[in-house]
Scaffold this motif. Structure first.
Motif, PDB file in Angstrom:
ATOM      1  N   LEU A 436     -14.508  -3.177 -19.394  1.00 35.83           N
ATOM      2  CA  LEU A 436     -13.141  -2.757 -19.688  1.00 35.83           C
ATOM      3  C   LEU A 436     -12.497  -2.175 -18.440  1.00 35.83           C
ATOM      4  O   LEU A 436     -13.160  -1.534 -17.620  1.00 35.83           O
ATOM      5  CB  LEU A 436     -13.133  -1.704 -20.793  1.00 35.83           C
ATOM      6  N   HIS A 437     -11.203  -2.398 -18.315  1.00 29.88           N
ATOM      7  CA  HIS A 437     -10.413  -1.862 -17.208  1.00 29.88           C
ATOM      8  C   HIS A 437      -9.639  -0.650 -17.705  1.00 29.88           C
ATOM      9  O   HIS A 437      -8.898  -0.730 -18.700  1.00 29.88           O
ATOM     10  CB  HIS A 437      -9.459  -2.945 -16.690  1.00 29.88           C
ATOM     11  N   LEU A 438      -9.818   0.468 -17.046  1.00 31.67           N
ATOM     12  CA  LEU A 438      -9.097   1.690 -17.388  1.00 31.67           C
ATOM     13  C   LEU A 438      -8.024   1.952 -16.334  1.00 31.67           C
ATOM     14  O   LEU A 438      -8.277   1.809 -15.137  1.00 31.67           O
ATOM     15  CB  LEU A 438     -10.056   2.888 -17.437  1.00 31.67           C
ATOM     16  N   SER A 439      -6.853   2.359 -16.754  1.00 27.76           N
ATOM     17  CA  SER A 439      -5.774   2.675 -15.817  1.00 27.76           C
ATOM     18  C   SER A 439      -5.036   3.919 -16.284  1.00 27.76           C
ATOM     19  O   SER A 439      -5.239   4.407 -17.404  1.00 27.76           O
ATOM     20  CB  SER A 439      -4.802   1.499 -15.689  1.00 27.76           C
ATOM     21  N   GLU A 447     -16.173  10.626 -13.165  1.00 31.21           N
ATOM     22  CA  GLU A 447     -16.967   9.620 -13.855  1.00 31.21           C
ATOM     23  C   GLU A 447     -17.638  10.220 -15.089  1.00 31.21           C
ATOM     24  O   GLU A 447     -17.660   9.606 -16.164  1.00 31.21           O
ATOM     25  CB  GLU A 447     -18.019   9.047 -12.906  1.00 31.21           C
ATOM     26  N   GLU A 448     -18.171  11.428 -14.942  1.00 28.87           N
ATOM     27  CA  GLU A 448     -18.892  12.058 -16.042  1.00 28.87           C
ATOM     28  C   GLU A 448     -17.975  12.348 -17.227  1.00 28.87           C
ATOM     29  O   GLU A 448     -18.325  12.111 -18.394  1.00 28.87           O
ATOM     30  CB  GLU A 448     -19.547  13.362 -15.562  1.00 28.87           C
ATOM     31  N   THR A 449     -16.770  12.864 -16.948  1.00 37.35           N
ATOM     32  CA  THR A 449     -15.880  13.214 -18.059  1.00 37.35           C
ATOM     33  C   THR A 449     -15.373  11.975 -18.793  1.00 37.35           C
ATOM     34  O   THR A 449     -15.218  11.997 -20.016  1.00 37.35           O
ATOM     35  CB  THR A 449     -14.684  14.043 -17.550  1.00 37.35           C
ATOM     36  N   LEU A 450     -15.113  10.902 -18.075  1.00 30.04           N
ATOM     37  CA  LEU A 450     -14.659   9.673 -18.717  1.00 30.04           C
ATOM     38  C   LEU A 450     -15.773   9.031 -19.529  1.00 30.04           C
ATOM     39  O   LEU A 450     -15.560   8.564 -20.658  1.00 30.04           O
ATOM     40  CB  LEU A 450     -14.111   8.699 -17.675  1.00 30.04           C
ATOM     41  N   LYS A 451     -16.978   8.983 -18.982  1.00 32.63           N
ATOM     42  CA  LYS A 451     -18.114   8.434 -19.718  1.00 32.63           C
ATOM     43  C   LYS A 451     -18.382   9.262 -20.970  1.00 32.63           C
ATOM     44  O   LYS A 451     -18.691   8.720 -22.037  1.00 32.63           O
ATOM     45  CB  LYS A 451     -19.347   8.387 -18.815  1.00 32.63           C
ATOM     46  N   ALA A 463     -22.439   1.161 -17.408  1.00 30.77           N
ATOM     47  CA  ALA A 463     -22.088   1.280 -15.985  1.00 30.77           C
ATOM     48  C   ALA A 463     -20.648   1.745 -15.873  1.00 30.77           C
ATOM     49  O   ALA A 463     -19.830   1.553 -16.784  1.00 30.77           O
ATOM     50  CB  ALA A 463     -22.281  -0.045 -15.265  1.00 30.77           C
ATOM     51  N   PHE A 464     -20.330   2.353 -14.725  1.00 33.59           N
ATOM     52  CA  PHE A 464     -18.976   2.874 -14.487  1.00 33.59           C
ATOM     53  C   PHE A 464     -18.696   2.799 -12.988  1.00 33.59           C
ATOM     54  O   PHE A 464     -19.578   3.038 -12.160  1.00 33.59           O
ATOM     55  CB  PHE A 464     -18.862   4.321 -14.970  1.00 33.59           C
ATOM     56  N   LYS A 465     -17.440   2.482 -12.656  1.00 32.40           N
ATOM     57  CA  LYS A 465     -17.073   2.428 -11.237  1.00 32.40           C
ATOM     58  C   LYS A 465     -15.578   2.654 -11.081  1.00 32.40           C
ATOM     59  O   LYS A 465     -14.766   1.960 -11.705  1.00 32.40           O
ATOM     60  CB  LYS A 465     -17.456   1.074 -10.624  1.00 32.40           C
ATOM     61  N   PHE A 466     -15.218   3.651 -10.264  1.00 30.65           N
ATOM     62  CA  PHE A 466     -13.820   3.819  -9.879  1.00 30.65           C
ATOM     63  C   PHE A 466     -13.436   2.723  -8.881  1.00 30.65           C
ATOM     64  O   PHE A 466     -14.278   2.212  -8.127  1.00 30.65           O
ATOM     65  CB  PHE A 466     -13.600   5.181  -9.214  1.00 30.65           C
ATOM     66  N   PHE A 467     -12.153   2.359  -8.867  1.00 31.02           N
ATOM     67  CA  PHE A 467     -11.666   1.473  -7.823  1.00 31.02           C
ATOM     68  C   PHE A 467     -11.730   2.231  -6.492  1.00 31.02           C
ATOM     69  O   PHE A 467     -11.276   3.386  -6.423  1.00 31.02           O
ATOM     70  CB  PHE A 467     -10.235   1.028  -8.116  1.00 31.02           C
ATOM     71  N   PRO A 468     -12.266   1.616  -5.445  1.00 30.06           N
ATOM     72  CA  PRO A 468     -12.488   2.345  -4.185  1.00 30.06           C
ATOM     73  C   PRO A 468     -11.236   2.981  -3.605  1.00 30.06           C
ATOM     74  O   PRO A 468     -11.263   4.095  -3.110  1.00 30.06           O
ATOM     75  CB  PRO A 468     -13.051   1.261  -3.251  1.00 30.06           C
ATOM     76  N   ALA A 474     -10.385   2.295 -13.116  1.00 31.11           N
ATOM     77  CA  ALA A 474     -11.846   2.244 -13.105  1.00 31.11           C
ATOM     78  C   ALA A 474     -12.317   1.119 -14.016  1.00 31.11           C
ATOM     79  O   ALA A 474     -11.546   0.592 -14.845  1.00 31.11           O
ATOM     80  CB  ALA A 474     -12.440   3.570 -13.566  1.00 31.11           C
ATOM     81  N   LEU A 475     -13.576   0.738 -13.850  1.00 31.63           N
ATOM     82  CA  LEU A 475     -14.231  -0.230 -14.719  1.00 31.63           C
ATOM     83  C   LEU A 475     -15.339   0.482 -15.469  1.00 31.63           C
ATOM     84  O   LEU A 475     -16.060   1.315 -14.904  1.00 31.63           O
ATOM     85  CB  LEU A 475     -14.813  -1.391 -13.909  1.00 31.63           C
ATOM     86  N   ILE A 476     -15.476   0.146 -16.741  1.00 36.41           N
ATOM     87  CA  ILE A 476     -16.541   0.727 -17.554  1.00 36.41           C
ATOM     88  C   ILE A 476     -17.202  -0.393 -18.353  1.00 36.41           C
ATOM     89  O   ILE A 476     -16.516  -1.221 -18.956  1.00 36.41           O
ATOM     90  CB  ILE A 476     -15.996   1.844 -18.479  1.00 36.41           C
ATOM     91  N   GLN A 477     -18.519  -0.456 -18.317  1.00 35.68           N
ATOM     92  CA  GLN A 477     -19.244  -1.559 -18.943  1.00 35.68           C
ATOM     93  C   GLN A 477     -19.961  -1.086 -20.197  1.00 35.68           C
ATOM     94  O   GLN A 477     -20.679  -0.090 -20.193  1.00 35.68           O
ATOM     95  CB  GLN A 477     -20.266  -2.169 -17.962  1.00 35.68           C
TER      96      GLN A 477
END
Length: 510
Positions: A436-439, A447-451, A463-468, A474-477
């Protein structure tokens, strides 16, 4: 052109010598085609049977384009029959022989070919004066290569203008395969415009595709095809993925991207062949789910089947959704899910059958977009089915009716993703995926609060990753696509530290 213009030919169509179907059924089997006898004197006039009742002249012409020059055509729609005149008997013989081995189709319907008893088609006036513009263009397609037209080769360069709805490689393959055998496709973006290179097995097929599809819309009033011939004569495809495909080599790796072609070297060349072909692909969407695509007025739209001009009688922006979890799904859930693919106006869960619902989109192309991506996905543990409805709109119930709470009008909702007709969000419509794409993420988010937010709603984050370069996205799997669908429904537009977090499906990987 119609049969009333013709002289020198019997009014009734010739019957196939095997008494094959004259069009009473939508499809025919391969065994039926083998029953057809092809003996008889060769003629440059071909008899075509079992055509759809609304087949156009141009569609019949395109049957002959790969084999040589087409000189005339007669379509007897009421009889589901047609006559196709080739320039010589050799071309006609090649056509009959080829189609006895590989049965041709018009709009997904098997048709039959054999030599006609007639030696030529005669008309009351010169044939070119009677042919529709579309037929003239199709005949140009067949004759152009014979006469050595400049810049013609097997590779087409395709530019998608006004791309409001997403166009995928598979959609392009489905459309262009109707004109011939597609060998390779490479897609890319240049100057912020989605483009593709499409290689056919022969230059004649490429010519037919260019003439029949140039200027046509994939969806109603948008995604217009602009086609010319590429300077490239062969495509070097390294990966089989969503951006490139070599249909002759299915063993290629998926790869991670598309560096197959330098976009700066992809300029096309050939001049256009006059006005766009008046009949393209479309009218009905005949894809994996076989559902009709609606057009409006006299416009044409493309996809899966040769096209008809369509009208409001066959167009509907309303989808019927079945096999829902009636104990869980609400109108708001369906508004959120279908809103990923267009502007949802109203949702109605049926009072007498609460596992079914009607979803009204803003227009038929948006309805088709939602149908394409959402049919047969799993929502809250059940596989749903999405199909066109017989209704043109969802009626609001009167106050006090028992089903009043099951129908909701979202026309003025502030939660719409597509607030403008040409919204850029249409370019970010992807099929449901695990990611999923989060905006609209606030600067204070981690990352911790969103997860944790997703975990508190019952979702396991893999998995989780902010856009650099942009921590607003961010992306969240999630573990499965079904989990991601459920998470999008529940989490889209959720309030987080003062911001409404937008959630959509992503084609990227983590």
């Amino acid at each position: 052109m119609n049969g009333d213009m013709m002289v020198g030919i019997k009014r009734g169509p010739e019957e196939f010598r095997s008494n094959t179907s004259n069009g009473s059924g939508p499809n025919s089997t391969d065994s039926d085609s083998k029953k057809m006898k092809l003996e008889g004197k060769p003629s440059r006039v071909i008899h075509v049977g079992n055509i759809p009742h609304d087949t156009t002249d141009a569609e019949v012409v395109l049957l002959g384009v790969p084999f040589g020059r087409v000189t005339n055509v007669l379509v007897l729609r009421s009889k589901n029959q047609a006559f196709l005149e080739m320039a010589d008997e050799t071309a006609a013989s090649n056509l009959v022989q080829k189609y006895s081995q590989t049965q041709p189709q018009i709009r997904g319907r098997a048709v039959y070919t054999q030599f006609s008893n007639h030696r030529e088609l005669k008309t009351d006036s010169p044939s070119n004066a009677l042919l529709s513009q579309g037929v003239q263009q199709a005949i140009i397609a067949g004759n152009g290569i014979e006469s050595g037209a400049d810049n013609v080769n097997t590779v087409l360069r395709v530019i998608i203008d006004n791309m409001i709805c997403p166009v995928t490689l598979d959609v392009l393959h489905q459309i262009f395969s109707r004109c011939g055998k597609v060998l390779k496709i490479v897609t890319f973006t240049k100057n912020n415009t989605f483009q593709a290179l499409i290689q056919f097995s022969s230059d004649r097929e490429a010519q037919a595709a260019k003439v029949s599809l140039d200027g046509q819309n994939i969806y109603h009033a948008c995604c217009t095809l602009r086609i010319d011939f590429s300077k490239m004569s062969n495509l070097n495809v390294k990966f089989n993925n969503e951006k490139s495909r070599d249909f002759t080599n299915p063993t290629l790796p998926a790869g991670e991207g598309m560096d197959n072609v330098n976009p700066n070297s992809l300029s096309g060349a050939a001049g256009l062949l006059g006005a766009p072909f008046s009949v393209g692909l479309g009218g009905q969407l005949n894809g994996a789910n076989g559902s009709p695509l609606a057009g409006v007025g006299s416009s044409l739209s493309l996809l899966g089947g040769f096209a008809l001009p369509t009208n409001n009688a066959t167009a509907t922006p309303v989808l019927l959704v079945t096999s829902l979890d009636e104990h869980t799904v609400t109108p708001d859930h369906l508004f959120t899910l279908f809103g990923v693919y267009g502007h949802v106006l109203r949702v109605k869960i049926l009072y007498s059958k609460k596992d079914c619902a009607l979803v009204q989109m803003a227009d038929p192309s948006q309805a088709q977009n939602a149908l394409t991506h959402l049919d047969k996905i799993r929502v809250f543990g059940k596989q749903i089915h999405v199909m066109p409805s017989k209704y043109l709109s969802v009626q609001l119930p009167r106050d006090g009716q028992p089903d009043a709470e099951l129908t909701k009008d979202f026309t003025a909702s502030p939660r719409h993703r597509f607030k403008q007709h040409n919204s850029k969000n249409y370019q970010n419509c992807h099929p449901p995926t695990q990611v999923l794409h989060l905006s609209n993420i606030p600067p204070s988010a981690t990352e911790e609060t969103l997860k944790e937010e997703f975990t508190n709603h019952g979702f396991d984050v893999k998995a989780f990753k902010f856009f650099p370069k942009d921590h607003k996205m961010a992306l969240i799997q999630l573990p499965t696509v079904e989990d991601a669908v459920d998470a999008l429904i529940k989490m889209h537009d959720f309030m987080f530290e003062g911001n409404n977090i937008r959630v959509s499906f992503s084609k990227s990987r983590i």
